[in-house]
Design a protein around this motif. Structure first.
Motif, PDB file in Angstrom:
ATOM      1  N   THR A 164       0.834  -1.375  -0.238  1.00  0.00           N
ATOM      2  CA  THR A 164       0.020  -0.045  -0.083  1.00  0.00           C
ATOM      3  C   THR A 164       0.788   1.235  -0.029  1.00  0.00           C
ATOM      4  O   THR A 164       2.158   1.046   0.170  1.00  0.00           O
ATOM      5  N   ALA A 165       0.139   2.247  -0.049  1.00  0.00           N
ATOM      6  CA  ALA A 165       1.216   3.605  -0.222  1.00  0.00           C
ATOM      7  C   ALA A 165       1.745   3.795   0.977  1.00  0.00           C
ATOM      8  O   ALA A 165       3.150   4.147   1.154  1.00  0.00           O
ATOM      9  N   GLY A 166       1.261   3.337   2.197  1.00  0.00           N
ATOM     10  CA  GLY A 166       2.097   3.360   3.439  1.00  0.00           C
ATOM     11  C   GLY A 166       2.989   2.438   3.578  1.00  0.00           C
ATOM     12  O   GLY A 166       4.257   2.570   3.859  1.00  0.00           O
TER      13      GLY A 166
ATOM     14  N   GLN B 112       0.584   8.375  -6.939  1.00  0.00           N
ATOM     15  CA  GLN B 112      -0.115   8.526  -8.290  1.00  0.00           C
ATOM     16  C   GLN B 112      -0.860   6.997  -8.424  1.00  0.00           C
ATOM     17  O   GLN B 112      -0.262   6.169  -7.986  1.00  0.00           O
ATOM     18  N   ASN B 113      -1.969   6.936  -9.063  1.00  0.00           N
ATOM     19  CA  ASN B 113      -2.592   5.793  -9.504  1.00  0.00           C
ATOM     20  C   ASN B 113      -3.369   6.108 -10.924  1.00  0.00           C
ATOM     21  O   ASN B 113      -3.314   7.224 -11.151  1.00  0.00           O
ATOM     22  N   TRP B 114      -3.750   4.804 -11.382  1.00  0.00           N
ATOM     23  CA  TRP B 114      -4.401   5.091 -12.749  1.00  0.00           C
ATOM     24  C   TRP B 114      -5.401   5.889 -12.743  1.00  0.00           C
ATOM     25  O   TRP B 114      -5.871   6.549 -13.567  1.00  0.00           O
ATOM     26  N   THR B 115      -6.264   6.041 -11.524  1.00  0.00           N
ATOM     27  CA  THR B 115      -7.528   6.804 -11.394  1.00  0.00           C
ATOM     28  C   THR B 115      -7.052   8.266 -11.556  1.00  0.00           C
ATOM     29  O   THR B 115      -7.593   8.990 -12.539  1.00  0.00           O
TER      30      THR B 115
ATOM     31  N   VAL C 145      -4.355   2.937   0.169  1.00  0.00           N
ATOM     32  CA  VAL C 145      -4.604   2.799  -1.002  1.00  0.00           C
ATOM     33  C   VAL C 145      -3.499   1.638  -1.597  1.00  0.00           C
ATOM     34  O   VAL C 145      -2.241   1.805  -1.089  1.00  0.00           O
ATOM     35  N   PRO C 146      -3.926   0.828  -2.769  1.00  0.00           N
ATOM     36  CA  PRO C 146      -2.807   0.095  -3.305  1.00  0.00           C
ATOM     37  C   PRO C 146      -1.947   0.836  -3.800  1.00  0.00           C
ATOM     38  O   PRO C 146      -2.140   1.970  -4.540  1.00  0.00           O
ATOM     39  N   TYR C 147      -0.316   0.349  -3.623  1.00  0.00           N
ATOM     40  CA  TYR C 147       0.740   1.281  -4.379  1.00  0.00           C
ATOM     41  C   TYR C 147       0.799   0.497  -5.756  1.00  0.00           C
ATOM     42  O   TYR C 147       0.932  -0.540  -6.011  1.00  0.00           O
TER      43      TYR C 147
ATOM     44  N   THR D  32      10.905  -0.622  -4.236  1.00  0.00           N
ATOM     45  CA  THR D  32      10.170  -1.391  -3.302  1.00  0.00           C
ATOM     46  C   THR D  32      10.092  -3.001  -4.036  1.00  0.00           C
ATOM     47  O   THR D  32      10.313  -3.109  -5.184  1.00  0.00           O
ATOM     48  N   GLU D  33       9.580  -3.634  -3.016  1.00  0.00           N
ATOM     49  CA  GLU D  33       9.489  -5.209  -3.508  1.00  0.00           C
ATOM     50  C   GLU D  33       8.066  -5.452  -3.914  1.00  0.00           C
ATOM     51  O   GLU D  33       7.493  -6.474  -3.850  1.00  0.00           O
ATOM     52  N   ASN D  34       7.323  -4.276  -4.336  1.00  0.00           N
ATOM     53  CA  ASN D  34       5.878  -4.614  -4.662  1.00  0.00           C
ATOM     54  C   ASN D  34       5.474  -5.514  -5.682  1.00  0.00           C
ATOM     55  O   ASN D  34       6.292  -5.817  -6.574  1.00  0.00           O
ATOM     56  N   LYS D  35       4.485  -6.411  -5.595  1.00  0.00           N
ATOM     57  CA  LYS D  35       4.075  -7.546  -6.505  1.00  0.00           C
ATOM     58  C   LYS D  35       2.664  -7.272  -6.791  1.00  0.00           C
ATOM     59  O   LYS D  35       1.662  -6.642  -6.049  1.00  0.00           O
ATOM     60  N   VAL D  36       2.163  -7.977  -7.973  1.00  0.00           N
ATOM     61  CA  VAL D  36       0.659  -7.855  -8.098  1.00  0.00           C
ATOM     62  C   VAL D  36       0.255  -9.200  -7.444  1.00  0.00           C
ATOM     63  O   VAL D  36       0.797 -10.407  -7.326  1.00  0.00           O
ATOM     64  N   VAL D  37      -0.840  -9.106  -6.873  1.00  0.00           N
ATOM     65  CA  VAL D  37      -1.954 -10.156  -6.163  1.00  0.00           C
ATOM     66  C   VAL D  37      -3.169 -10.442  -6.932  1.00  0.00           C
ATOM     67  O   VAL D  37      -3.809  -9.590  -7.253  1.00  0.00           O
ATOM     68  N   PHE D  38      -3.240 -11.559  -7.403  1.00  0.00           N
ATOM     69  CA  PHE D  38      -4.388 -11.799  -8.193  1.00  0.00           C
ATOM     70  C   PHE D  38      -5.522 -12.547  -7.459  1.00  0.00           C
ATOM     71  O   PHE D  38      -5.227 -13.018  -6.206  1.00  0.00           O
ATOM     72  N   ASP D  39      -6.985 -12.287  -7.647  1.00  0.00           N
ATOM     73  CA  ASP D  39      -7.953 -12.725  -7.035  1.00  0.00           C
ATOM     74  C   ASP D  39      -7.949 -14.433  -7.414  1.00  0.00           C
ATOM     75  O   ASP D  39      -7.140 -14.904  -8.376  1.00  0.00           O
ATOM     76  N   GLN D  40      -8.779 -14.993  -6.779  1.00  0.00           N
ATOM     77  CA  GLN D  40      -9.074 -16.413  -6.794  1.00  0.00           C
ATOM     78  C   GLN D  40      -9.819 -16.486  -8.201  1.00  0.00           C
ATOM     79  O   GLN D  40     -11.094 -16.586  -8.234  1.00  0.00           O
ATOM     80  N   ARG D  41      -9.194 -16.447  -9.197  1.00  0.00           N
ATOM     81  CA  ARG D  41      -9.807 -16.727 -10.402  1.00  0.00           C
ATOM     82  C   ARG D  41      -8.638 -16.951 -11.614  1.00  0.00           C
ATOM     83  O   ARG D  41      -7.824 -16.426 -11.595  1.00  0.00           O
TER      84      ARG D  41
END
Ligand code: NAG
Ligand code: NAG
Ligand code: NAG
Ligand code: NAG
Length: 662
Positions: A501-503, A512-515, A551-553, A560-569
């Motif tokens: 997250t931003a924090g 910034q984010n896509w929005t 909010v998500p970073y 950073t070590e940020n990664k994408v986390v997928f939903d169960q789909r």
């Protein structure tokens, strides 16, 4: 003496030389004067206002030049024939035919006569008075470009007040050498004074030198100096004729290099015989974090060790740095030195002046110059080698997403099926065509563009993931990109988020984010997050207060070590990726790629309490199935089996009743 003082200011040494030989051999050009003819000069004879003389050469045609003095001469053969003084037709009614300024512009010559601009088409021999210039003009200047094709060249007209009045100085004649083509190549200068001293100046990147040839009998009020080549100086003087109206021309050619080779002068022998580089007068592109390799050849005079020097001009402190690697080898008995010049842009991460950082973000132009340290005064032919450096996007750079773990290699997806107009459905709960994270009205059928994307990468839904981004140049792998980048699912899928997250990403400002980017760019540009508009939330100069630390970073890569986390789909995601780090490259590095997310069981249709009961029942039956055969084989097992036998016996009657058989 202004020009002379300027030279003295930048000169590291002045070397007075006296030679017994005349500096140059004069020759006089006299043509077409066999029979005396009384030619009359048509129109008003023009003259140059200042007491000086001046020579203007056409930027493209070496033979075309205008001599300005007490008379004016326009030559088309570099003063190789006698000429009648230049005049303007009386019909132009110029009044006083005094010229203050002239400029070649393509096939016309612009002349400022009596504060008005006149245009002479020397090919058609046709005069016109310029129209549209309201105010009086004293000077005209412009770009010296060869008018080929659509090239655009500026011409400037200056008002009499806008130019500082130079004192009427008739004591010296001077000329810098200008090459017909590169603009930066003005490293020679010659001055002739009334006292009959000729000065020759040579500007190097480390030292400049000025040679004085004293007591030469070459001064004349009408003389002009011009360089015809490197170290080749010509003194031109028009000679009036008693009988003919056409003037003859006296030319005196000085070969400065040959003069300095005269052992009498003891000018010191140039240590370098040759300095040559393919890069001379060429233009190269260098991108951020790229290196430019140039090579040059230096042949020293035997027994000497000249030191090559390289200099880079750094507009806006670009941080460009060049290094020379030198190695000597012997070829046919000559020792040659190969010079490898390596140029790159240094970065000053973090502690840089923000103005500096913002200026290196923008592409610009610089120059690189190779010269010899402490060049002897006799190194006249040895001019510094200069190339133009365009500091900007290297168009050969591309990003590629590493696809070692493709869904086809693992048999999860069938490449034959994917190539055969494969389509898949995105359920309406999972995507938003407007990228706002709102559920869509209906399911979406997506045709998979196999030709463009190939087989998707494979990602397990339950493991945080990020792509491996590679930089390729001219079809060759360069490095794994560690810079910051962003992703966006192109069909509007929002069934993924980010691990930080931003924090937790340690932001000091609201990221910034896509929005926010889409709001900023307007509805027209969905995929418009790039190096131009990216602001790092770790940047101390980005002052957006951190109001929503949860909010998500959305930025991957970088610190950073940020990664994408997928939903169960399970399903195919098509991602747009854009490198947003402004310090990685001047290019907009972006591409699209696809990922197949697998391993997610479909979500349960039962409410949770039912699941708990079912699980307990299942576990119990498994336990029983295991325990019963075990117990039957043991001592207690006999008792237990007796118990079961008794129970069975007792139950038989009652249980039979249950089934209605008693
Ligand atoms: C200069 O470059 C050439 C060709 O890349 C290489 O063979 C040579 O070793 C280099 N010399 C030095 C001193 O780096
Ligand atoms: C940066 O540039 C701005 C505008 O040119 C100027 O006002 C400011 O003082 C500069 N900052 C620094 C640190 O030089
Ligand atoms: C793929 O399928 C769609 C819908 O059936 C069709 O309109 C399209 O022409 C097909 N494309 C190819 C290349 O077969
Ligand atoms: C984007 O950032 C803004 C604050 O700048 C925040 O209000 C909003 O919730 C964020 N959107 C998403 C999808 O995280």
């Amino acid at each position: 003496m202004l020009a002379l003082m300027l030279v003295a200011a930048t000169t590291s040494w002045l070397c007075p030389l006296v030679t017994a030989q005349p500096l140059c051999r004069t020759r006089t050009l006299r043509t077409g004067k066999v029979f005396p003819v009384k030619e009359k000069i048509q129109g008003d004879r023009l003259y140059f206002s200042s007491g000086k003389t001046h020579l203007i050469k056409h930027p493209c045609n070496k033979n075309l030049a205008l001599y300005l003095g007490r008379q004016i001469f326009l030559t088309k053969d570099n003063f190789e024939s006698s000429l009648i003084p230049f005049s303007i037709p009386s019909s132009m009614q110029v009044g006083t035919p005094e010229v203050t300024s002239a400029h070649f512009a393509g096939s016309v010559l612009l002349l400022v006569v009596n504060q008005k601009v006149y245009v002479y088409d020397y090919e058609a021999n046709f005069w016109t008075a310029s129209t549209g210039i309201e105010h009086p003009v004293s000077h005209v200047s412009g770009d010296n470009c060869c008018y080929s094709g659509n090239s655009f060249c500026m011409i400037r007209y200056l008002r009499p007040t806008s130019i500082s009045q130079t004192p009427e100085d008739t004591d010296f004649r001077s000329t810098p050498r200008k090459d017909v083509y590169v603009q930066c190549d003005e490293n020679e200068l010659a001055v002739l004074t009334r006292e009959n001293n000729l000065y020759y100046g040579s500007l190097g990147i480390q030292s400049s030198s000025l040679i004085k040839f004293a007591d030469q009998n070459i001064w004349s009020q009408e003389a002009v100096l011009m360089f015809t080549d490197v170290g080749m100086l010509e003194i031109l003087t028009p000679l009036p004729d008693m009988i003919f109206p056409a003037f003859d021309f006296q030319k005196c050619l000085l070969n400065i290099q040959a003069l300095l080779m005269d052992p009498q002068l003891q000018a010191g022998i140039c240590k370098v015989e040759l300095l040559q580089g393919e890069f001379e007068n060429k233009m190269y592109t260098i991108d951020m974090n790229s290196q430019l390799e140039l090579t040059a050849l230096m042949i020293p005079r035997p027994g000497t060790l000249p030191v090559p020097l390289v200099m880079v001009s750094n507009p806006h402190s670009l941080g460009l740095q060049a290094v020379i690697y030198e190695d000597g080898y012997t070829y046919n008995g000559d020792t040659k030195h190969r010079l490898n010049i390596s140029l790159k842009q240094q970065h000053h991460w973090g502690r840089a002046d923000p103005n500096f950082t913002s200026s290196i973000k923008r592409p610009t132009i610089s120059t690189i110059t190779l010269d010899i340290a402490n060049k002897e005064i006799s190194c006249v032919d040895l001019k510094p080698l200069t190339a133009l450096i365009s500091v900007g996007c290297d168009l050969e750079k591309k990003i590629v997403i590493q696809n070692e773990l493709s869904a086809c290699h693992h048999g999860v997806l069938d490449p034959v099926a994917l190539q055969d107009n494969y389509s898949y459905i995105i359920e309406r709960e999972a995507y938003d065509p407007n990228f706002q994270g709102q559920q869509a009205e209906e399911d979406l059928e997506v045709y998979y563009p196999y030709e463009k994307l190939g087989c998707p990468l494979l990602a397990y839904y339950d493991t945080p993931w990020k792509p491996v981004v590679e930089l390729w140049r001219e079809g060759k792998f360069q490095e794994v990109v560690e810079a910051e980048y962003v992703l966006l699912e192109m069909n509007g899928l929002f069934t993924y988020t980010y691990s930080l997250t931003a924090g937790t990403a340690g932001c000091s400002a609201q990221p910034q984010n896509w929005t926010t980017i889409t709001e900023m760019a307007g509805d027209t540009a969905f995929f418009s997050w790039d190096r131009e508009n990216y602001m790092s939330c770790h940047d101390p100069d980005y002052h957006e207060p951190l109001r929503w630390p949860d909010v998500p970073y959305q930025i991957l890569g970088g610190p950073t070590e940020n990664k994408v986390v997928f939903d169960q789909r399970n399903g195919i995601y098509i991602f747009f990726i854009s490198i947003v780090d402004p310090s990685y490259s001047y290019c907009h590095l972006e591409t699209t790629f696809s990922v197949y997310v697998y391993g997610a069981f479909p979500l349960s249709i039962f409410p949770p309490i039912t699941i708990v009961l079912l699980t307990v029942a299942t576990l119990l039956s498994v336990w029983l199935a295991y325990m019963i055969p075990q117990l039957l084989h043991m001592e207690q097992g006999l008792e237990v089996s007796g118990f079961w036998a008794r129970l069975y016996q007792r139950c038989r009657s009652s249980c039979a009743c249950l089934w209605g058989r008693c």
